[in-house]
Every structure is written in structure tokens, then in C-alpha cells.
Design a protein around this motif. Sequence first.
Motif, PDB file in Angstrom:
ATOM      1  N   PRO A  25     -26.036  22.998 -13.769  1.00 41.48           N
ATOM      2  CA  PRO A  25     -25.364  22.689 -12.501  1.00 41.48           C
ATOM      3  C   PRO A  25     -26.217  22.864 -11.252  1.00 41.48           C
ATOM      4  O   PRO A  25     -25.934  22.238 -10.225  1.00 41.48           O
ATOM      5  CB  PRO A  25     -24.170  23.648 -12.500  1.00 41.48           C
ATOM      6  N   ASP A  26     -27.243  23.702 -11.312  1.00 43.60           N
ATOM      7  CA  ASP A  26     -28.155  23.826 -10.171  1.00 43.60           C
ATOM      8  C   ASP A  26     -29.340  22.890 -10.375  1.00 43.60           C
ATOM      9  O   ASP A  26     -29.462  21.875  -9.726  1.00 43.60           O
ATOM     10  CB  ASP A  26     -28.594  25.270  -9.985  1.00 43.60           C
ATOM     11  N   ASP A  27     -30.210  23.219 -11.291  1.00 48.87           N
ATOM     12  CA  ASP A  27     -31.303  22.332 -11.682  1.00 48.87           C
ATOM     13  C   ASP A  27     -31.893  22.861 -12.987  1.00 48.87           C
ATOM     14  O   ASP A  27     -31.497  23.923 -13.479  1.00 48.87           O
ATOM     15  CB  ASP A  27     -32.382  22.218 -10.587  1.00 48.87           C
ATOM     16  N   ARG A  28     -32.845  22.134 -13.537  1.00 51.03           N
ATOM     17  CA  ARG A  28     -33.386  22.486 -14.852  1.00 51.03           C
ATOM     18  C   ARG A  28     -34.170  23.805 -14.834  1.00 51.03           C
ATOM     19  O   ARG A  28     -34.384  24.407 -15.884  1.00 51.03           O
ATOM     20  CB  ARG A  28     -34.303  21.365 -15.361  1.00 51.03           C
ATOM     21  N   SER A  29     -34.623  24.216 -13.646  1.00 47.46           N
ATOM     22  CA  SER A  29     -35.383  25.469 -13.579  1.00 47.46           C
ATOM     23  C   SER A  29     -34.477  26.699 -13.596  1.00 47.46           C
ATOM     24  O   SER A  29     -34.927  27.817 -13.819  1.00 47.46           O
ATOM     25  CB  SER A  29     -36.251  25.490 -12.310  1.00 47.46           C
ATOM     26  N   SER A  30     -33.172  26.490 -13.346  1.00 50.42           N
ATOM     27  CA  SER A  30     -32.216  27.599 -13.320  1.00 50.42           C
ATOM     28  C   SER A  30     -31.732  27.914 -14.735  1.00 50.42           C
ATOM     29  O   SER A  30     -31.540  27.007 -15.553  1.00 50.42           O
ATOM     30  CB  SER A  30     -31.019  27.243 -12.439  1.00 50.42           C
ATOM     31  N   PRO A  31     -31.506  29.188 -15.049  1.00 44.65           N
ATOM     32  CA  PRO A  31     -30.987  29.548 -16.378  1.00 44.65           C
ATOM     33  C   PRO A  31     -29.497  29.296 -16.544  1.00 44.65           C
ATOM     34  O   PRO A  31     -28.960  29.456 -17.650  1.00 44.65           O
ATOM     35  CB  PRO A  31     -31.304  31.052 -16.470  1.00 44.65           C
ATOM     36  N   VAL A  32     -28.808  28.895 -15.472  1.00 45.63           N
ATOM     37  CA  VAL A  32     -27.363  28.659 -15.544  1.00 45.63           C
ATOM     38  C   VAL A  32     -27.097  27.350 -16.281  1.00 45.63           C
ATOM     39  O   VAL A  32     -27.638  26.300 -15.913  1.00 45.63           O
ATOM     40  CB  VAL A  32     -26.733  28.614 -14.136  1.00 45.63           C
ATOM     41  N   VAL A  33     -26.271  27.429 -17.316  1.00 49.12           N
ATOM     42  CA  VAL A  33     -25.967  26.263 -18.147  1.00 49.12           C
ATOM     43  C   VAL A  33     -24.463  26.193 -18.390  1.00 49.12           C
ATOM     44  O   VAL A  33     -23.797  27.217 -18.557  1.00 49.12           O
ATOM     45  CB  VAL A  33     -26.703  26.341 -19.506  1.00 49.12           C
ATOM     46  N   VAL A  34     -23.933  24.971 -18.400  1.00 51.23           N
ATOM     47  CA  VAL A  34     -22.542  24.735 -18.800  1.00 51.23           C
ATOM     48  C   VAL A  34     -22.589  23.951 -20.104  1.00 51.23           C
ATOM     49  O   VAL A  34     -23.071  22.828 -20.144  1.00 51.23           O
ATOM     50  CB  VAL A  34     -21.769  23.948 -17.727  1.00 51.23           C
ATOM     51  N   ASP A  35     -22.091  24.576 -21.169  1.00 53.19           N
ATOM     52  CA  ASP A  35     -22.164  23.995 -22.516  1.00 53.19           C
ATOM     53  C   ASP A  35     -20.785  24.110 -23.149  1.00 53.19           C
ATOM     54  O   ASP A  35     -20.232  25.219 -23.237  1.00 53.19           O
ATOM     55  CB  ASP A  35     -23.205  24.762 -23.341  1.00 53.19           C
ATOM     56  N   PRO A  36     -20.176  23.002 -23.585  1.00 48.30           N
ATOM     57  CA  PRO A  36     -18.819  23.066 -24.139  1.00 48.30           C
ATOM     58  C   PRO A  36     -18.714  23.867 -25.432  1.00 48.30           C
ATOM     59  O   PRO A  36     -17.618  24.266 -25.820  1.00 48.30           O
ATOM     60  CB  PRO A  36     -18.476  21.593 -24.382  1.00 48.30           C
ATOM     61  N   LEU A  37     -19.835  24.095 -26.089  1.00 52.51           N
ATOM     62  CA  LEU A  37     -19.826  24.813 -27.370  1.00 52.51           C
ATOM     63  C   LEU A  37     -20.206  26.276 -27.224  1.00 52.51           C
ATOM     64  O   LEU A  37     -20.293  26.994 -28.218  1.00 52.51           O
ATOM     65  CB  LEU A  37     -20.779  24.124 -28.356  1.00 52.51           C
TER      66      LEU A  37
END
Length: 235
Positions: free
Chosen positions: A166-178
Motif C-alpha cells: 500500500p505504500d511502495d515496494r520498499s516498505s515492509p507493509v503488505v496486504v495479502d488475502p491469505l
Amino acid sequence: MRHDAGMGITVLDREVYSMGEAARVLGVRPARLRGWIDGYSRGGSVYEPVIRPERTGEEAVTWGEFVEAGYLREYRIRHRVSLQRLRPVVQLLRERLGVPYPLAHARPYVANRELVLEVQDETGIDRDLAMVVIRNGQLVLAPGAAAFVEKVEFAPGDGEVLRIHPDDRSSPVVVDPLRSFGAPAVHGIRTENLYDLFAAGDSVAEIADGYNIAVSDVEAAIRYESRIKGQENAA
């Protein structure tokens, strides 16, 4: 799980959120998100959904619906326009690409830009809402579509969106449905939990030590949650 007849079930059909949960993760008002996904009524007029083929009244939000709402959010923030104008484009793309969630699939962004241009021309969509534009003789993604693609990971072979950064690829924040039931997370730890600890007075170093993650990971989670909370009334 919902899908159109003749279209296979994929991760996009997975029911991941309630309407309220999806709105929080996206940083939009629940009423606005419900209008995008399931339509709404106002002043005696009925506005059909942009994302669903027709109104269902269902509060469960699939991963595909969530991803498409994330795409629409990019345009809402950039141009402040009524997204009802995109409805005929989404409908035609759904029919011609043969996928139930065309905005959550790689095809219109990668392999089928010419088809997208044809659909845009047929529907007479405004330039501000265009997905593709001609620039220097080349067919390229418009800024809103390009910004969206930078944040997502597609399945191999020009497939569906599997997860979002949600921020960018360098950020560790991820939204994953699984993972983490679709909640934004850092290494499987919900960003909301990390933010709540910080808001309660714990230092970034204490939180990082408690979860055995890097200080930069905690800082990224706090930045993300702060941004989302600040955008909830803007999108």
C-alpha cells in the motif's frame, strides 16, 4: 464466494473483509466504499455499483472487489471525480477480457492495452479517468493506473493481483488475502497492533524488541497507519 458464470474461481473470489474493515484498510469512508462496490440511492435516484455487476446487498467484500476499490481510490484522490463514469468501462472490460474483476487483473495493464483504448473510445470516458493514453506514439498507462500497478504483485503469466504494497515496494507493509486475514501487516504482524502500542506510549524500540523485528519495520507500520487515518475522510 461469488463469480460470474463461466469464470473460474480464484483468490479474487475469496471473501476477506466486511465493508467496514475494507474501508478502514483502504482509508475511505464506509458509505463511499459501499457505493463503489454495491451502489447506493440518493434523493430518489438509484446509482448502480461500479464494481459489482449488480447490487446484491452483501456486506462481505471479496479480494477482487477490494483490489478494484483500491484502483478506484487512486482516481478519486487524484481527480476528485464521480467514479460512476467508470462503470461502463468496467462492464465492457469484464465482458471482453472474460474476467470478473478486470481492474484486479494484469491483462488491461500489460497485455491488452489496445483493447482498453478501444473501450475508452467507445464509452467516451474523460481523459482524467483513462487507464491508458498515447504518449509520443506509444500506448502507456495513465498516471493513476501506473501508480496502482506499482503497488501490486500479479500472479505469473499476467494473472490476478495476489497482494498489495500500500505504500511502495520498499516498505515492509503488505496486504495479502491469505495472511493476517487480509489486514495490513509487517512480517505477519498487523500494523494496527503496532500502531496501537505506539499510541499507548510504548517506544518504537520497545515495540521492535517485543516483536523481534527491526525498528524500521515498526516505523513503517506507524507511518502507514497514520497515513490511512489521515485519509479516511479524503478519498
